[in-house]
Design an enzyme around this catalytic site. Structure first.
Site, PDB file in Angstrom:
ATOM      1  N   HIS A  81       5.904   6.515  -0.887  1.00 45.30           N
ATOM      2  CA  HIS A  81       6.596   5.282  -1.262  1.00 45.30           C
ATOM      3  C   HIS A  81       5.731   4.073  -0.932  1.00 45.30           C
ATOM      4  O   HIS A  81       4.832   4.163  -0.099  1.00 45.30           O
ATOM      5  CB  HIS A  81       7.926   5.180  -0.503  1.00 45.30           C
ATOM      6  CG  HIS A  81       7.752   5.043   0.975  1.00 45.30           C
ATOM      7  ND1 HIS A  81       7.554   6.129   1.819  1.00 45.30           N
ATOM      8  CD2 HIS A  81       7.685   3.953   1.769  1.00 45.30           C
ATOM      9  CE1 HIS A  81       7.407   5.707   3.051  1.00 45.30           C
ATOM     10  NE2 HIS A  81       7.471   4.380   3.063  1.00 45.30           N
ATOM     11  N   HIS A 100       0.859  -1.186   0.000  1.00 39.26           N
ATOM     12  CA  HIS A 100       0.000   0.000   0.000  1.00 39.26           C
ATOM     13  C   HIS A 100       0.896   1.237   0.000  1.00 39.26           C
ATOM     14  O   HIS A 100       2.107   1.125   0.254  1.00 39.26           O
ATOM     15  CB  HIS A 100      -0.852   0.022   1.275  1.00 39.26           C
ATOM     16  CG  HIS A 100      -0.003   0.120   2.498  1.00 39.26           C
ATOM     17  ND1 HIS A 100       0.527  -1.002   3.116  1.00 39.26           N
ATOM     18  CD2 HIS A 100       0.490   1.181   3.181  1.00 39.26           C
ATOM     19  CE1 HIS A 100       1.291  -0.618   4.127  1.00 39.26           C
ATOM     20  NE2 HIS A 100       1.295   0.705   4.186  1.00 39.26           N
TER      21      HIS A 100
HETATM   22  P1  2AM Z   1       6.562   2.229   5.858  1.00 42.06           P
HETATM   23  O1  2AM Z   1       5.895   1.577   4.693  1.00 42.06           O
HETATM   24  O2  2AM Z   1       7.529   3.271   5.458  1.00 42.06           O
HETATM   25  O3  2AM Z   1       7.124   1.232   6.817  1.00 42.06           O
HETATM   26  C1  2AM Z   1       1.678   0.746   8.498  1.00 42.06           C
HETATM   27  O4  2AM Z   1       2.584   0.474   9.512  1.00 42.06           O
HETATM   28  C2  2AM Z   1       2.209   1.803   7.583  1.00 42.06           C
HETATM   29  O5  2AM Z   1       2.416   3.004   8.311  1.00 42.06           O
HETATM   30  C3  2AM Z   1       3.511   1.450   6.923  1.00 42.06           C
HETATM   31  O6  2AM Z   1       3.379   1.630   5.541  1.00 42.06           O
HETATM   32  C4  2AM Z   1       4.525   2.401   7.504  1.00 42.06           C
HETATM   33  O7  2AM Z   1       5.398   2.984   6.623  1.00 42.06           O
HETATM   34  C5  2AM Z   1       3.681   3.526   8.009  1.00 42.06           C
HETATM   35  N1  2AM Z   1       4.309   4.193   9.150  1.00 42.06           N
HETATM   36  C6  2AM Z   1       4.706   5.480   9.215  1.00 42.06           C
HETATM   37  N2  2AM Z   1       5.207   5.779  10.411  1.00 42.06           N
HETATM   38  C7  2AM Z   1       5.167   4.647  11.134  1.00 42.06           C
HETATM   39  C8  2AM Z   1       5.568   4.317  12.460  1.00 42.06           C
HETATM   40  N3  2AM Z   1       6.088   5.220  13.288  1.00 42.06           N
HETATM   41  N4  2AM Z   1       5.408   3.059  12.856  1.00 42.06           N
HETATM   42  C9  2AM Z   1       4.882   2.120  12.015  1.00 42.06           C
HETATM   43  N5  2AM Z   1       4.479   2.378  10.770  1.00 42.06           N
HETATM   44  C10 2AM Z   1       4.608   3.626  10.322  1.00 42.06           C
END
Ligand code: 2AM
Length: 181
Positions: free
Chosen positions: A121, A37
């Site tokens: 991203h 996603h």
């Molecule tokens: P990421 O893809 O860069 O890991 C669910 O966890 C989504 O929320 C993930 O896509 C994650 O990004 C994003 N996300 C952003 N900040 C986060 C955090 N502090 N902890 C976990 N997930 C985070």
């Protein structure tokens, strides 16, 4: 408490294409195809009874539909260790506008966000930290990746269930975007 985030869900065909890129890096924990996603705004752990407020705040977001093109590959690193590998997006002002509006709506409702600049991203791999050299071939091999345009007409509030078998993301609520600008 429930763990929430808002994201653009990706269609099966696109997730299938992205899943084909998930190979060839030692130490990488590849995301499951069904979990791919594009995060708009991470919300984090909130009390269960905040859900209605959050859904209501998101319903008030007004932003136009747009086309999104996933393209290019990148990584996040800290302390000279690569922590994530991802596919990026071509610059799209409507995506930035949507992210800002979702962020503002949640802030107004009392849910603080991430002060870091939004870097759109789709994370394909997370890792405890590998040397940049170990990711260099994968990054170079996918810089020219470019998916067909995706029509984005809604965004979704997801609940993240963390478990031993990895995270499971449950769509809770979708918000329709307006007509194209
Ligand atoms: P990421 O893809 O860069 O890991 C669910 O966890 C989504 O929320 C993930 O896509 C994650 O990004 C994003 N996300 C952003 N900040 C986060 C955090 N502090 N902890 C976990 N997930 C985070």
């Amino acid at each position: 408490m429930i763990r929430l985030f808002t994201a653009i869900a990706l269609p099966d065909t696109l997730r299938r294409r992205l899943a084909m890129l998930c190979a060839g890096v030692k130490g990488a924990h590849w995301a499951r195809e069904e979990n791919l996603h594009l995060t708009l705004r991470f919300i984090g752990e909130v009390p269960d009874d905040s859900l209605a407020d959050i859904a209501g705040a998101l319903d008030r977001v007004r932003s136009p539909s747009f086309d999104l093109v996933l393209a290019g590959a990148g990584h996040f690193e800290t302390r000279r260790r690569v922590r994530a590998l991802w596919i990026g997006v071509e610059p799209e002002p409507a995506l930035t506008a949507l992210q800002e509006r979702v962020d503002a709506a949640l802030l107004r409702s009392g849910f603080p966000g991430d002060p870091r600049r939004f870097t759109p991203h789709v994370t394909l791999a997370r890792m405890g930290g590998i040397p940049p050299d170990a990711a260099a071939d994968w990054l170079a091999g996918h810089t020219l990746f470019r998916a067909p345009p995706l029509a984005v007409e809604e965004f979704t509030l997801f609940r993240s269930h963390l478990g031993h078998g990895g995270a499971h993301y449950e769509p809770l609520h979708s918000v329709a975007l307006g007509p194209r600008a």
